[in-house]
Design a protein around this motif. Structure first.
Motif, PDB file in Angstrom:
ATOM      1  N   SER A 293      43.500  -5.141 -23.751  1.00  0.00           N
ATOM      2  CA  SER A 293      43.170  -6.334 -24.842  1.00  0.00           C
ATOM      3  C   SER A 293      42.517  -5.674 -25.876  1.00  0.00           C
ATOM      4  O   SER A 293      42.065  -4.555 -25.905  1.00  0.00           O
ATOM      5  CB  SER A 293      42.262  -7.279 -24.039  1.00  0.00           C
ATOM      6  OG  SER A 293      40.866  -6.293 -23.799  1.00  0.00           O
ATOM      7  N   VAL A 294      42.696  -6.360 -27.211  1.00  0.00           N
ATOM      8  CA  VAL A 294      42.530  -5.890 -28.217  1.00  0.00           C
ATOM      9  C   VAL A 294      41.646  -7.223 -29.366  1.00  0.00           C
ATOM     10  O   VAL A 294      42.458  -8.244 -28.956  1.00  0.00           O
ATOM     11  CB  VAL A 294      43.710  -5.170 -28.960  1.00  0.00           C
ATOM     12  CG1 VAL A 294      44.672  -6.240 -29.326  1.00  0.00           C
ATOM     13  CG2 VAL A 294      43.139  -4.552 -30.278  1.00  0.00           C
ATOM     14  N   ALA A 295      41.229  -6.735 -30.063  1.00  0.00           N
ATOM     15  CA  ALA A 295      40.552  -7.811 -31.025  1.00  0.00           C
ATOM     16  C   ALA A 295      40.373  -7.323 -32.701  1.00  0.00           C
ATOM     17  O   ALA A 295      40.258  -6.120 -32.505  1.00  0.00           O
ATOM     18  CB  ALA A 295      39.240  -8.371 -30.505  1.00  0.00           C
ATOM     19  N   PHE A 296      40.922  -8.397 -33.330  1.00  0.00           N
ATOM     20  CA  PHE A 296      40.779  -7.987 -34.766  1.00  0.00           C
ATOM     21  C   PHE A 296      39.960  -9.092 -35.582  1.00  0.00           C
ATOM     22  O   PHE A 296      39.857 -10.229 -35.076  1.00  0.00           O
ATOM     23  CB  PHE A 296      42.316  -8.224 -35.366  1.00  0.00           C
ATOM     24  CG  PHE A 296      43.300  -7.699 -34.437  1.00  0.00           C
ATOM     25  CD1 PHE A 296      44.270  -8.344 -34.168  1.00  0.00           C
ATOM     26  CD2 PHE A 296      43.305  -6.251 -34.192  1.00  0.00           C
ATOM     27  CE1 PHE A 296      45.553  -7.659 -33.376  1.00  0.00           C
ATOM     28  CE2 PHE A 296      44.347  -5.623 -33.634  1.00  0.00           C
ATOM     29  CZ  PHE A 296      45.354  -6.393 -33.145  1.00  0.00           C
ATOM     30  N   TRP A 297      39.204  -8.322 -36.507  1.00  0.00           N
ATOM     31  CA  TRP A 297      38.271  -9.246 -37.178  1.00  0.00           C
ATOM     32  C   TRP A 297      38.731  -9.563 -38.613  1.00  0.00           C
ATOM     33  O   TRP A 297      39.350  -8.511 -39.275  1.00  0.00           O
ATOM     34  CB  TRP A 297      36.823  -8.296 -37.086  1.00  0.00           C
ATOM     35  CG  TRP A 297      35.915  -9.035 -37.883  1.00  0.00           C
ATOM     36  CD1 TRP A 297      35.055 -10.207 -37.824  1.00  0.00           C
ATOM     37  CD2 TRP A 297      35.379  -8.803 -39.328  1.00  0.00           C
ATOM     38  NE1 TRP A 297      34.148 -10.535 -38.705  1.00  0.00           N
ATOM     39  CE2 TRP A 297      34.350  -9.593 -39.627  1.00  0.00           C
ATOM     40  CE3 TRP A 297      35.782  -7.784 -40.260  1.00  0.00           C
ATOM     41  CZ2 TRP A 297      33.674  -9.469 -40.675  1.00  0.00           C
ATOM     42  CZ3 TRP A 297      34.939  -7.651 -41.333  1.00  0.00           C
ATOM     43  CH2 TRP A 297      34.169  -8.487 -41.814  1.00  0.00           C
ATOM     44  N   CYS A 298      38.382 -10.556 -39.104  1.00  0.00           N
ATOM     45  CA  CYS A 298      38.630 -10.921 -40.625  1.00  0.00           C
ATOM     46  C   CYS A 298      37.813 -11.635 -41.329  1.00  0.00           C
ATOM     47  O   CYS A 298      36.872 -12.723 -40.788  1.00  0.00           O
ATOM     48  CB  CYS A 298      40.048 -11.712 -40.858  1.00  0.00           C
ATOM     49  SG  CYS A 298      40.392 -12.230 -42.526  1.00  0.00           S
ATOM     50  N   ASN A 299      37.077 -10.894 -42.486  1.00  0.00           N
ATOM     51  CA  ASN A 299      36.271 -11.893 -43.397  1.00  0.00           C
ATOM     52  C   ASN A 299      36.935 -12.427 -44.829  1.00  0.00           C
ATOM     53  O   ASN A 299      37.431 -11.552 -45.480  1.00  0.00           O
ATOM     54  CB  ASN A 299      35.179 -10.923 -43.479  1.00  0.00           C
ATOM     55  CG  ASN A 299      34.057 -11.601 -44.439  1.00  0.00           C
ATOM     56  OD1 ASN A 299      33.767 -11.090 -45.687  1.00  0.00           O
ATOM     57  ND2 ASN A 299      33.562 -12.640 -44.238  1.00  0.00           N
ATOM     58  N   PRO A 300      37.055 -13.551 -44.815  1.00  0.00           N
ATOM     59  CA  PRO A 300      37.929 -14.150 -45.984  1.00  0.00           C
ATOM     60  C   PRO A 300      37.318 -13.883 -47.135  1.00  0.00           C
ATOM     61  O   PRO A 300      35.941 -13.639 -47.348  1.00  0.00           O
ATOM     62  CB  PRO A 300      38.010 -15.589 -45.696  1.00  0.00           C
ATOM     63  CG  PRO A 300      36.782 -15.840 -44.835  1.00  0.00           C
ATOM     64  CD  PRO A 300      36.552 -14.920 -43.911  1.00  0.00           C
TER      65      PRO A 300
END
Lengths: 116, 114
Positions: free
Chosen positions: B18-25
């Motif tokens: 499993s893998v997770a990505f993060w985003c801050n707009p």
């Protein structure tokens, strides 16, 4: 058939040349047309934004939209080595098309190299 | 003005992990998008949020992909379990609400599934 077709190239031109990039599309609901530039290992950045048919000029860049032919173009005059990148056309429907109007549909991108 | 921030920039995992990505707009942008860009192709929309509600997830493979946007700001995209064909760059974009709706993209997370 893809909704948006773009010749992937690659395209190699000498510095100072005029570059022509093109996309065709099949969905007549598209109203907004964009060109993005993407450098290697970077995100796309907006170059040109056009609503409906017509021409738009910004410095060395000219965008043309012909909705009757479902054909859009980007012209780059006096091309520079710094223009070397992948150019993506993108389009979307009018906001009246529903809540998903923000969705951009992209072409596959044309790789451009301008050599000194 | 700070742009769209994404992390990590690169991730290598084995299939079935499993893998997770993060985003801050960009501050103040109500709309957030996740796109998948496979090598040699244009970005394809996976999911669109308006504040913290999902607007369009029609192309999200929901059996393995999930995304959330708590409090209408940051967002995470998760893949579980990953497949080889998930190798791609995952781009986050944000925009102000409105008809012009110009989307600004982050640099992306490059995922390699081995």
């Amino acid at each position: 058939q893809k909704e948006v077709e773009q010749d992937p190239g690659p395209l190699s031109v000498p510095e100072g040349a005029i570059v022509s990039l093109n996309c065709t599309y099949s969905n007549s609901a598209f109203q907004y047309f964009m060109w993005y530039r993407q450098y290697s290992r970077k995100g796309p950045e907006l170059l040109m934004y056009t609503y409906s048919s017509g021409n738009k000029e910004d410095g060395r860049f000219t965008a043309q939209v012909d909705k009757s032919s479902k054909y859009i173009s980007l012209f780059i005059r006096d091309s520079q080595p710094s223009d070397s990148a992948t150019y993506l056309c993108a389009m979307r429907r009018d906001h009246a098309g529903g809540t998903s109007y923000g969705k951009l549909t992209f072409g596959q991108g044309t790789i451009l190299t301008v050599h000194p | 003005e700070a742009g769209v921030a994404q992390s990590p920039r690169y991730k290598i995992i084995e299939k079935r992990q499993s893998v997770a990505f993060w985003c801050n707009p960009i501050s103040g942008h109500a709309t957030l998008y996740w796109y998948q860009q496979i090598l040699g192709q244009g970005p394809k929309l996976l999911i669109q949020f308006q504040n913290n509600g999902v607007v369009d997830d029609s192309q999200l493979p929901k059996d393995r992909f999930s995304a959330e946007r708590l409090k209408g700001v940051d967002s995470t995209l998760k893949i579980q379990p990953a497949k080889l064909e998930d190798s791609a760059v995952y781009l986050c974009a944000s925009s102000l609400r409105g008809a012009k709706n110009i989307q600004y993209f982050g640099a992306g997370t490059r995922l390699s599934v081995l």
